[in-house]
Design a protein around this motif. Structure first.
Motif, PDB file in Angstrom:
ATOM      1  N   PHE A  66       0.793  -1.259   0.028  1.00 17.22           N
ATOM      2  CA  PHE A  66      -0.061   0.076  -0.038  1.00 17.22           C
ATOM      3  C   PHE A  66       0.912   1.288  -0.155  1.00 17.22           C
ATOM      4  O   PHE A  66       1.637   1.247   0.842  1.00 17.22           O
ATOM      5  CB  PHE A  66      -0.878   0.085   1.434  1.00 17.22           C
ATOM      6  N   TRP A  67       0.265   2.151  -0.930  1.00 13.43           N
ATOM      7  CA  TRP A  67       1.133   3.586  -0.860  1.00 13.43           C
ATOM      8  C   TRP A  67       0.143   4.669  -1.287  1.00 13.43           C
ATOM      9  O   TRP A  67      -0.883   4.462  -1.521  1.00 13.43           O
ATOM     10  CB  TRP A  67       2.221   3.531  -1.978  1.00 13.43           C
ATOM     11  N   TRP A  68       0.602   5.641  -0.229  1.00 11.59           N
ATOM     12  CA  TRP A  68      -0.531   6.768  -0.355  1.00 11.59           C
ATOM     13  C   TRP A  68       0.716   8.294  -0.610  1.00 11.59           C
ATOM     14  O   TRP A  68       1.648   8.467   0.089  1.00 11.59           O
ATOM     15  CB  TRP A  68      -0.880   6.980   1.087  1.00 11.59           C
ATOM     16  N   PHE A  69       0.160   8.898  -1.745  1.00  8.48           N
ATOM     17  CA  PHE A  69       1.021  10.147  -2.288  1.00  8.48           C
ATOM     18  C   PHE A  69       0.343  11.437  -2.255  1.00  8.48           C
ATOM     19  O   PHE A  69      -0.966  11.387  -2.757  1.00  8.48           O
ATOM     20  CB  PHE A  69       1.334   9.770  -3.794  1.00  8.48           C
ATOM     21  N   TYR A  70       0.733  12.405  -1.859  1.00  5.18           N
ATOM     22  CA  TYR A  70       0.068  13.724  -1.907  1.00  5.18           C
ATOM     23  C   TYR A  70       1.191  14.514  -2.491  1.00  5.18           C
ATOM     24  O   TYR A  70       2.309  14.863  -2.248  1.00  5.18           O
ATOM     25  CB  TYR A  70       0.155  14.266  -0.396  1.00  5.18           C
ATOM     26  N   LEU A 124       4.572  14.003  -0.702  1.00  3.39           N
ATOM     27  CA  LEU A 124       4.922  13.252   0.459  1.00  3.39           C
ATOM     28  C   LEU A 124       4.322  11.882  -0.234  1.00  3.39           C
ATOM     29  O   LEU A 124       3.336  11.632  -0.528  1.00  3.39           O
ATOM     30  CB  LEU A 124       3.881  13.613   1.639  1.00  3.39           C
ATOM     31  N   LEU A 125       5.270  10.862   0.096  1.00  2.00           N
ATOM     32  CA  LEU A 125       4.801   9.336  -0.552  1.00  2.00           C
ATOM     33  C   LEU A 125       5.150   8.762   0.744  1.00  2.00           C
ATOM     34  O   LEU A 125       6.178   8.422   1.472  1.00  2.00           O
ATOM     35  CB  LEU A 125       5.815   9.051  -1.617  1.00  2.00           C
ATOM     36  N   PHE A 162       4.830   3.563  -8.701  1.00  4.77           N
ATOM     37  CA  PHE A 162       4.542   5.012  -8.342  1.00  4.77           C
ATOM     38  C   PHE A 162       4.614   5.788  -9.587  1.00  4.77           C
ATOM     39  O   PHE A 162       4.138   6.822 -10.015  1.00  4.77           O
ATOM     40  CB  PHE A 162       5.232   5.627  -7.095  1.00  4.77           C
ATOM     41  N   TYR A 163       5.997   5.752  -9.940  1.00 11.38           N
ATOM     42  CA  TYR A 163       6.524   6.564 -11.133  1.00 11.38           C
ATOM     43  C   TYR A 163       5.724   6.210 -12.438  1.00 11.38           C
ATOM     44  O   TYR A 163       5.371   7.041 -13.550  1.00 11.38           O
ATOM     45  CB  TYR A 163       7.894   6.419 -11.360  1.00 11.38           C
ATOM     46  N   THR A 164       5.256   4.931 -12.675  1.00 12.14           N
ATOM     47  CA  THR A 164       4.441   4.570 -13.723  1.00 12.14           C
ATOM     48  C   THR A 164       3.056   5.266 -13.665  1.00 12.14           C
ATOM     49  O   THR A 164       2.672   5.842 -14.863  1.00 12.14           O
ATOM     50  CB  THR A 164       4.025   2.978 -13.684  1.00 12.14           C
TER      51      THR A 164
END
Length: 451
Positions: A66-70, A124-125, A162-164
């Protein structure tokens, strides 16, 4: 007739064999072309008005991370503002909760806007890692990594996923933050990214209250607590005996036994060394005599007190947060004990060589900060391994640099020593969660290191 039947049978057998071989070749080729991950974006009710991306990176046969990016809300081009990737470790609290909702994300646990969030300046990641912690989960417990290096494989795939999804950030400066045991995960990831074929714009690694050489840091714990008046000479002798036993276990490669000694510190100090209900994560706080099973170093109790929230944080994440993100059937952090068990055989291995590798072989900068109220990662013990790093620039660059003060609004919030690529920050009035305990000092550190 028999000969004819034999020939026909043989032909059929050969055809079947060739068909089977074709299927095998097809399976191998398609499997070779199978992507190493897929991304499942989450679509829930949402939290507030701040943009974010929440997702699971699904790694075949392994599990989902799981990841959460702002994205930052800073004025200007967000792609030019650094990305801070926040990691915690196996004995900590998941980044999706503690780093994000607990300390410096855009919203707190009550979903109220945090005016001094780091998204005011940075992207923020947050990644829940290793799998089994936070919202991340393995296919089976056998897929939980056992070392920081194995975990780096999962993190690298997650970062690429994430970069994709966010191609515009590939050239954005990246800084990996690792808190406590998360520092080991951060170092392993940084080394893997440097050695990999896919290049990222990795500028720096920040180690906060880092568990890098835990047995060595333990050797200063008795001195630290006696100087502050928490124990007497007898208590110091008891702690130093425990420390010697732990060091010997590490040297003998009995790392699981050494881990058990290390995580018993809180109980040992309060029951065998003469202290009374001291929270080693922040020594000015007192613990109750209530059982704290599974709460290593009092971190969960520390979280509840710090956030002034009596509701169980697992309930908050499994109900309100999961619903807002669109996660069905959540079991937040339910695999923590399995993750701890998996890492017991590597947790106590010193990671100083990874710091030396980055300093000696890359252009990546390293910053280390430590709260002076954290007894587990006590500052005298941290300096013991930092000042003995094997790096060409150690003596004439870092150690020769003067120690200066961190002054914010005319108050001394700590001190720092600034080498060319290695910085160390002493942070006043802060325990194991320095960004929460002394945000003024952390903001100053960010200004000096992350740009």
């Amino acid at each position: 007739m028999v000969k004819k039947i034999f020939i026909i049978g043989s032909a059929i057998a050969v055809a079947a064999l060739l068909a089977g071989l074709g299927v095998l070749i097809w399976w191998l080729v398609t499997r070779e072309d199978e992507p190493p991950f897929s991304v499942r974006l989450l679509k829930g009710e949402g939290i507030g008005e701040i943009d974010y991306t929440a997702a699971f990176t699904e790694i075949p046969l392994v599990g989902e991370v799981f990841w959460w990016f702002y994205p930052t809300i800073a004025f200007g081009n967000r792609y030019q503002r650094p990305i801070i990737l926040w990691l915690d470790g196996v004995t900590g609290v998941p980044p999706s909760l503690w780093g994000n909702l607990g300390m410096f994300g855009p919203y707190d646990l009550n979903f109220e806007r945090r005016p001094d969030s780091w998204i005011n300046r940075y992207n923020l990641l947050f990644i829940d890692s290793p799998i089994g912690t936070g919202f991340s989960s393995p296919k089976t417990n056998d897929q939980i990594p056992k070392t920081a290096e194995e975990n780096a494989e999962h993190l690298a795939l997650t970062l690429e996923s994430f970069y994709t999804e966010h191609e515009g950030y590939r050239d954005t400066p990246l800084y990996i933050f690792g808190q406590a045991h998360g520092a080991q995960l951060a170092l392993a990831l940084a080394a893997k990214l440097h050695q990999g074929t896919t290049k990222y714009n990795l500028e720096g690694v920040v180690l906060g209250n880092a568990i890098i050489s835990p047995a060595l840091v333990m050797t200063k714990l008795g001195f630290y607590l006696e100087e502050l008046g928490y124990i007497d000479a007898n208590g110091r002798d008891a702690i130093e005996t425990l420390s010697r036993e732990t060091t010997q276990l590490v040297q003998d490669k009995k790392l699981e036994d050494a881990f058990d000694k290390f995580v018993s510190l809180g109980q040992f100090v309060n029951e065998n060394a003469g202290a009374t209900a001291v929270n080693l994560g922040n020594i000015v706080q007192k613990l109750t005599r209530e059982p704290t099973t599974g709460d290593l170093f009092g971190q969960r109790e520390y979280l509840r007190r710090a956030l002034n929230n009596t509701q169980d944080y697992l309930d908050i994440m499994n109900t309100e947060v999961a619903k807002a993100l669109g996660i069905s059937n959540p079991t937040y952090d339910s695999g923590r004990e399995d993750v701890i068990k998996a890492f017991k055989s590597s947790f106590m291995t010193p990671a100083t060589e990874k710091v030396e590798y980055l300093l000696q072989n890359t252009s990546i900068s390293v910053a280390i900060y430590n709260g002076n109220l954290d007894a587990v990662s006590n500052t005298p013990g941290q300096l013991e391994w930092v000042e003995n790093l094997k790096w060409d620039g150690m003596q004439n660059n870092f150690l020769s640099a003067p120690r200066a003060s961190i002054v914010v609004n005319r108050l001394v919030e700590g001190y720092y020593r600034n080498g060319t690529r290695l910085q160390f920050f002493w942070v006043n009035a802060a325990g194991q969660s320095t960004p929460l305990d002394n945000p003024a000092a952390l903001n100053s550190i960010l200004n000096r290191f992350v740009y």
